[in-house]
Design a protein around this motif. Sequence first.
Motif, PDB file in Angstrom:
ATOM      1  N   HIS A 479      28.840  40.917  29.862  1.00  0.00           N
ATOM      2  CA  HIS A 479      29.376  39.945  30.815  1.00  0.00           C
ATOM      3  C   HIS A 479      28.344  38.903  31.284  1.00  0.00           C
ATOM      4  O   HIS A 479      28.611  37.701  31.295  1.00  0.00           O
ATOM      5  N   HIS A 483      27.765  34.774  30.916  1.00  0.00           N
ATOM      6  CA  HIS A 483      27.502  33.778  31.963  1.00  0.00           C
ATOM      7  C   HIS A 483      26.283  32.929  31.583  1.00  0.00           C
ATOM      8  O   HIS A 483      26.292  31.705  31.708  1.00  0.00           O
ATOM      9  N   ASP A 502      27.117  37.886  40.314  1.00  0.00           N
ATOM     10  CA  ASP A 502      28.555  37.952  40.564  1.00  0.00           C
ATOM     11  C   ASP A 502      28.931  39.316  41.126  1.00  0.00           C
ATOM     12  O   ASP A 502      28.057  40.052  41.606  1.00  0.00           O
ATOM     13  N   ASP A 725      34.240  33.717  36.611  1.00  0.00           N
ATOM     14  CA  ASP A 725      34.699  34.343  35.377  1.00  0.00           C
ATOM     15  C   ASP A 725      35.608  33.452  34.534  1.00  0.00           C
ATOM     16  O   ASP A 725      35.862  33.754  33.367  1.00  0.00           O
ATOM     17  N   VAL A 728      33.580  32.541  31.536  1.00  0.00           N
ATOM     18  CA  VAL A 728      33.040  33.612  30.690  1.00  0.00           C
ATOM     19  C   VAL A 728      33.509  33.488  29.238  1.00  0.00           C
ATOM     20  O   VAL A 728      32.740  33.705  28.305  1.00  0.00           O
TER      21      VAL A 728
HETATM   22 ZN   LIG Z   1      31.234  37.318  36.260  1.00  0.00          ZN
END
Ligand SMILES: [Zn+2]
Length: 742
Positions: A479, A483, A502, A725, A728
């Motif tokens: 994840h 980013h 985050d 997100d 992402v």
């Molecule tokens: Zn995130």
Amino acid sequence: MGVLIKTKGLVQGIGFRPFVYRIAVKHGLKGYIRNVGDGTVEIFVEGGNIEGFLKELKNAPLSQIEKMDIREEKDRGYEDFVIEKSTGERKEKGAIVPPDIAICDECLREMYDRNNRRYRYFFITCTHCGPRYTIIRKLPYDRENTTMDEFAMCEDCEREYKNPVDRRYHAQTVACGECGPEIFLIKDNAIIEKGEEAIRRAAKEIEQGHIVAIKGIGGFHLAVDAQSDKAVGRLREMYGRPSQPFAVMVRDIDSAERIAYIDDLEKKLLTSFSRPIVVLRKKGEKLSRFVSPGLHTIGVMLPYTGLHYLLFDHLEIDAIVMTSANHPGNPILKDEKEMNKIDADCFLIHNRKIHQRCDDSVVRAVNGRVSFLRRSRGYVPLPLNVHINFKRDVAALGPELDVTICLLTGNKAILSQYIGNTSKYDTLEYLKDCLQHLCRLFGVEPSVIACDLNPAFETSQLAREIAEEKGTEVIEVQHHFAHAASLIGEHGLDESICIAVDGYGYGLDGQAWGGEIIYAGRDFKRMGHIEYFPLIGGDRATYYPLRVVAGILGKKVEDWLIERKNSFPHGEKEIEVIMKQRGDILTSSCGRFLDGISALLDICHYRSYEGEPAMKLEAAAASGREALDIEPVIKGDKIMVKEIFEEIFENLKRYRREDLAFTAQKYIATSLAELAIEKADSEGVKNIGISGGCAYNDFITTEIARRVKREGLNFYQNEKVPCGDGGVSFGQGIYCGIMRMD
Ligand SMILES: [Zn+2]
Ligand SMILES: [Zn+2]
Ligand SMILES: [Zn+2]
């Protein structure tokens, strides 16, 4: 002497060719304009005022020209200026599909001109404005491929449509009161008003405190009087949104200035053709206190369709709540046949179908730059240019919440509209539909599917299903690496240290990451992070952030927690159990850190929407100043959190809550900056950036930027894709481009 001009950029569906025709004729020029594919337009002109022509061309409305090559050429002896149709045009990959565009000034003027045949017609549009992406079923962008195909043009409209010097030449949305979409007001399942009367009645319903569902460009809004506590409160109750901020639509820029502070950048955003919701700083509490409770900001947008303007003509009030019509997590409502899924006192609808749903975009100025909370209507599906050449097409499916999808082909990335919470069935179906639609629209055939590393996400599951069915390759992307990749992809950087902050992302070690220092470049490495702290009860700790406080401070806060037992669903018993647990799940989450501070300061004990405790902390800190002088505590590659929690706990009675909120934010910003600078130094990297949902925090991002620049390093933040997100999927795609493609 003639000139040959080649331009690249947004040139389809926004009246560029008719515009060029008009200015060529005006300057007495001869020659042609034609599309040559891949979004390039070629113009040849000769025998007139070329200089005057070029000057006007450079100011073409809405064209966002990326590149313009101008070359002198010999005369070719053209006799007039023509718009040439080239064979097979618009079929190539990367053809540009325009976004939905707010009503233009000329249409607005016509709508208020008594002598114009579209006087007060709610669906007035032209080649420079109107819906696009939301009505296009397939390319080429011609009327029969849009949802306007159900409306046969009347003679007058057809004449305009066929006249090359008319502003509505080939305007696929051309329509009028005679031949175009109609508007109705529905109450208790019956049409009670039509046309202007329907709009007038809807306005009255709003002023009486009722909830009116209004069909717009990309879906339905729910509208209520933004001044009325009763109306806004009722909307909250009916939709299970106790405190999530609602956006408001205001009559005009003056009305916006009465409720919020607006700087130049914000004004530019508010009035742009994309007309996003702009998150502004409140000027006190001028509207109902239920509109954005506990926050120092308010989301504001200006009217963007003829219908919105007509509605305000019938309203005495200057601000209405306009929020997407859906129950939390579900897609925005788009069809009349879905109307039973939502509750409203009446429905103001029109009979033009919406092909693709599209929520309003949401932006905020962070550190003086544009930051997308949601990149959707008005921006999508404009492609982003990237520095990587994708020889194989990639489809990236994003994480779980605030999801968008992204297609990457050639040197372009096509980011979808906001899709939302994919753990909901309807939203996942929406994602699948959108994926298919975008692939078809852009001629993309993905041979790689990118998804999150978290195997439990529906999107990861979907990636595996597609792989099985179509034999595509699946690439799982951590994840925070995604980013970080979004940042270097957006800015075309070779490498950068990225502060990825985050709420949650599945880590390489299986823990819940969220406060990461990442090296992104030739490869991706975790260089440092916020020290792990326990999340007692896992997900429960995200809803009840006092559990974060318990996890970090332990026994020391037992009595203090008991004083707050009403903030636990099972009261004292629950606290007893919590005290015995040490938490199996560890996290390095910056979001949870901020949530914990928010709970410790009694700002927010329960999260009713994503980001709530941290947003309310930022709101409190906005009127605070530094209270405790706490230097960053960094041990090895880890930023310590226990020390700051202890300091704040011990000083709770000594300082104002706002000042302690400020101090905590400063601590985390300073620590992240310091560790990132140290890693940039040791790796010999000149760039530092920030991404992830916590980068929406204006104070944190601004403070980090200041420190990074003070060290003589370059600072970056996401300005074209969401740092949250919603960006992402783009990062996942970029990661594939860097790591796995030859
Ligand atoms: Zn995130
Ligand atoms: Zn227009
Ligand atoms: Zn007509």
